[in-house]
Structure formats: structure tokens, C-alpha cells
Design a protein around this motif. Structure first.
Motif, PDB file in Angstrom:
ATOM      1  N   UNK A  34      -8.970   3.974   0.920  1.00 33.89           N
ATOM      2  CA  UNK A  34      -9.111   3.297   2.213  1.00 33.89           C
ATOM      3  C   UNK A  34      -8.073   3.768   3.223  1.00 33.89           C
ATOM      4  N   UNK A  35      -6.940   4.258   2.732  1.00 36.87           N
ATOM      5  CA  UNK A  35      -5.866   4.694   3.636  1.00 36.87           C
ATOM      6  C   UNK A  35      -5.681   6.209   3.644  1.00 36.87           C
ATOM      7  N   UNK A  36      -6.490   6.918   2.857  1.00 32.64           N
ATOM      8  CA  UNK A  36      -6.424   8.379   2.847  1.00 32.64           C
ATOM      9  C   UNK A  36      -5.263   8.959   2.054  1.00 32.64           C
ATOM     10  N   UNK A  37      -4.800   8.227   1.042  1.00 35.37           N
ATOM     11  CA  UNK A  37      -3.684   8.682   0.213  1.00 35.37           C
ATOM     12  C   UNK A  37      -4.114   8.640  -1.242  1.00 35.37           C
ATOM     13  N   UNK A  38      -3.727   9.642  -2.011  1.00 38.29           N
ATOM     14  CA  UNK A  38      -4.093   9.698  -3.409  1.00 38.29           C
ATOM     15  C   UNK A  38      -3.390   8.647  -4.255  1.00 38.29           C
ATOM     16  N   UNK A  39      -4.069   8.239  -5.300  1.00 35.47           N
ATOM     17  CA  UNK A  39      -3.527   7.216  -6.193  1.00 35.47           C
ATOM     18  C   UNK A  39      -2.208   7.660  -6.830  1.00 35.47           C
ATOM     19  N   UNK A  40      -2.135   8.899  -7.276  1.00 36.18           N
ATOM     20  CA  UNK A  40      -0.909   9.389  -7.912  1.00 36.18           C
ATOM     21  C   UNK A  40       0.262   9.420  -6.930  1.00 36.18           C
ATOM     22  N   UNK A  41      -0.022   9.816  -5.709  1.00 34.88           N
ATOM     23  CA  UNK A  41       1.019   9.827  -4.678  1.00 34.88           C
ATOM     24  C   UNK A  41       1.528   8.416  -4.432  1.00 34.88           C
ATOM     25  N   UNK A  42       0.610   7.480  -4.291  1.00 35.02           N
ATOM     26  CA  UNK A  42       1.004   6.089  -4.070  1.00 35.02           C
ATOM     27  C   UNK A  42       1.782   5.535  -5.256  1.00 35.02           C
ATOM     28  N   UNK A  43       1.340   5.847  -6.445  1.00 36.32           N
ATOM     29  CA  UNK A  43       2.032   5.378  -7.641  1.00 36.32           C
ATOM     30  C   UNK A  43       3.474   5.870  -7.663  1.00 36.32           C
ATOM     31  N   UNK A  44       3.664   7.150  -7.346  1.00 39.62           N
ATOM     32  CA  UNK A  44       5.022   7.711  -7.287  1.00 39.62           C
ATOM     33  C   UNK A  44       5.843   7.050  -6.180  1.00 39.62           C
ATOM     34  N   UNK A  45       5.218   6.816  -5.030  1.00 37.15           N
ATOM     35  CA  UNK A  45       5.920   6.182  -3.912  1.00 37.15           C
ATOM     36  C   UNK A  45       6.347   4.749  -4.253  1.00 37.15           C
ATOM     37  N   UNK A  46       5.496   4.007  -4.931  1.00 31.17           N
ATOM     38  CA  UNK A  46       5.866   2.648  -5.321  1.00 31.17           C
ATOM     39  C   UNK A  46       7.122   2.664  -6.185  1.00 31.17           C
ATOM     40  N   UNK A  47       7.144   3.563  -7.151  1.00 32.57           N
ATOM     41  CA  UNK A  47       8.306   3.631  -8.049  1.00 32.57           C
ATOM     42  C   UNK A  47       9.557   4.138  -7.325  1.00 32.57           C
ATOM     43  N   UNK A  48       9.399   5.177  -6.524  1.00 32.19           N
ATOM     44  CA  UNK A  48      10.549   5.791  -5.865  1.00 32.19           C
ATOM     45  C   UNK A  48      11.138   4.904  -4.758  1.00 32.19           C
ATOM     46  N   UNK A  49      10.269   4.340  -3.922  1.00 31.45           N
ATOM     47  CA  UNK A  49      10.745   3.568  -2.771  1.00 31.45           C
ATOM     48  C   UNK A  49      11.028   2.110  -3.071  1.00 31.45           C
ATOM     49  N   UNK A  50      10.203   1.526  -3.922  1.00 34.34           N
ATOM     50  CA  UNK A  50      10.301   0.089  -4.126  1.00 34.34           C
ATOM     51  C   UNK A  50      10.863  -0.289  -5.496  1.00 34.34           C
ATOM     52  N   UNK A  51      10.982   0.701  -6.378  1.00 37.75           N
ATOM     53  CA  UNK A  51      11.550   0.444  -7.691  1.00 37.75           C
ATOM     54  C   UNK A  51      10.668  -0.387  -8.604  1.00 37.75           C
ATOM     55  N   UNK A  52       9.377  -0.407  -8.320  1.00 38.68           N
ATOM     56  CA  UNK A  52       8.436  -1.146  -9.159  1.00 38.68           C
ATOM     57  C   UNK A  52       7.064  -0.507  -9.069  1.00 38.68           C
ATOM     58  N   UNK A  53       6.197  -0.886  -9.983  1.00 42.01           N
ATOM     59  CA  UNK A  53       4.835  -0.370  -9.974  1.00 42.01           C
ATOM     60  C   UNK A  53       3.998  -1.142  -8.952  1.00 42.01           C
ATOM     61  N   UNK A  54       2.822  -0.615  -8.669  1.00 43.45           N
ATOM     62  CA  UNK A  54       1.915  -1.320  -7.756  1.00 43.45           C
ATOM     63  C   UNK A  54       1.565  -2.710  -8.274  1.00 43.45           C
ATOM     64  N   UNK A  55       1.173  -2.873  -9.550  1.00 48.25           N
ATOM     65  CA  UNK A  55       0.865  -4.230 -10.014  1.00 48.25           C
ATOM     66  C   UNK A  55       2.062  -5.191  -9.895  1.00 48.25           C
ATOM     67  N   UNK A  56       3.253  -4.700 -10.144  1.00 54.33           N
ATOM     68  CA  UNK A  56       4.438  -5.551 -10.006  1.00 54.33           C
ATOM     69  C   UNK A  56       4.634  -5.965  -8.547  1.00 54.33           C
ATOM     70  N   UNK A  57       4.471  -5.015  -7.619  1.00 52.53           N
ATOM     71  CA  UNK A  57       4.643  -5.339  -6.203  1.00 52.53           C
ATOM     72  C   UNK A  57       3.565  -6.307  -5.735  1.00 52.53           C
ATOM     73  N   UNK A  58       2.322  -6.074  -6.148  1.00 45.07           N
ATOM     74  CA  UNK A  58       1.228  -6.969  -5.755  1.00 45.07           C
ATOM     75  C   UNK A  58       1.503  -8.388  -6.253  1.00 45.07           C
TER      76      UNK A  58
END
Length: 110
Positions: A34-58
Motif C-alpha cells: 500500500x505504501x510502495x515499500x518491500x516487506x523485507x525493507x520494512x522489517x529491517x527498518x522496524x528493527x533498525x529504527x525502532x528496536x522492535x519487530x512490526x508485530x511488537x510495534x503494532x
């Protein structure tokens, strides 16, 4: 309650979608599409920037919304549904594990 915010615009777009609509069940792959970004890229960004996985952040985002709704005296069942949990019991379990008490006792705590 800690809900880190991203600086990367790609990650910020996904986080905004999730935070603005906590009931949205879309996967990281679907949000990425929906935002034009790959799942793997987002997964890496969640860990690198936020220090947690997507499910943890959600989950943190949903708990943030739940706390606000409970403070406004919304019924637990309503909070569970509006915040995206599959059932009130699933919400109660996550809430209790996160805070050490049930959402029904939230407003009665000192």
C-alpha cells in the motif's frame, strides 16, 4: 508506555497507517504494498529504527489506543474490537501480560 516513532519516511508512512487504524489487520507485506515499500525493507527498518519487530510495534500502538479508550470508560469488549484484537480474551491476555493487571481494573487502579 513506549511507542517509538520512525524518522525514515517509508517506515513513517506504514506506522501512520497502523496507528491511525489500529483495527486494520493487514500484514506488513500488505502495508508495504500500500505504501510502495518491500516487506523485507520494512522489517529491517522496524528493527533498525525502532528496536522492535512490526508485530511488537503494532501491539504497542494498539495498547496505546486501548489505554486511552479505557481512560474514557469504553467497555473492554469495545476496546478489544476497535483496537484490532481477534477477541476480548486475546486483548485481556495481552493487556495483562503487558501491564500486570486486567483492562477491567484499569480505571480502578490507584
Amino acid at each position: 508506555m513506549q511507542l517509538p516513532t520512525p524518522s525514515d519516511p517509508r517506515l513513517a508512512a506504514v506506522c501512520a497507517l497502523v496507528h491511525d487504524h489500529p483495527e486494520d489487520p493487514r500484514t506488513l507485506a500488505a502495508l508495504g504494498a500500500a505504501t510502495g515499500v518491500g516487506e523485507r525493507t520494512l522489517s529491517r527498518l522496524f528493527r533498525a529504527e525502532l528496536g522492535m519487530t512490526f508485530p511488537q510495534w503494532r501491539t504497542q500502538s494498539r495498547l496505546y489506543h486501548a489505554l486511552r479508550m479505557l481512560a474514557d470508560d469504553a467497555p473492554v469488549t469495545t476496546v478489544a474490537r476497535r483496537c484490532g484484537w481477534s477477541s476480548p480474551s486475546a486483548f485481556i491476555d495481552v493487556f495483562r501480560r503487558s501491564f500486570g493487571y486486567t483492562p477491567g481494573t484499569h480505571n480502578r487502579r490507584p
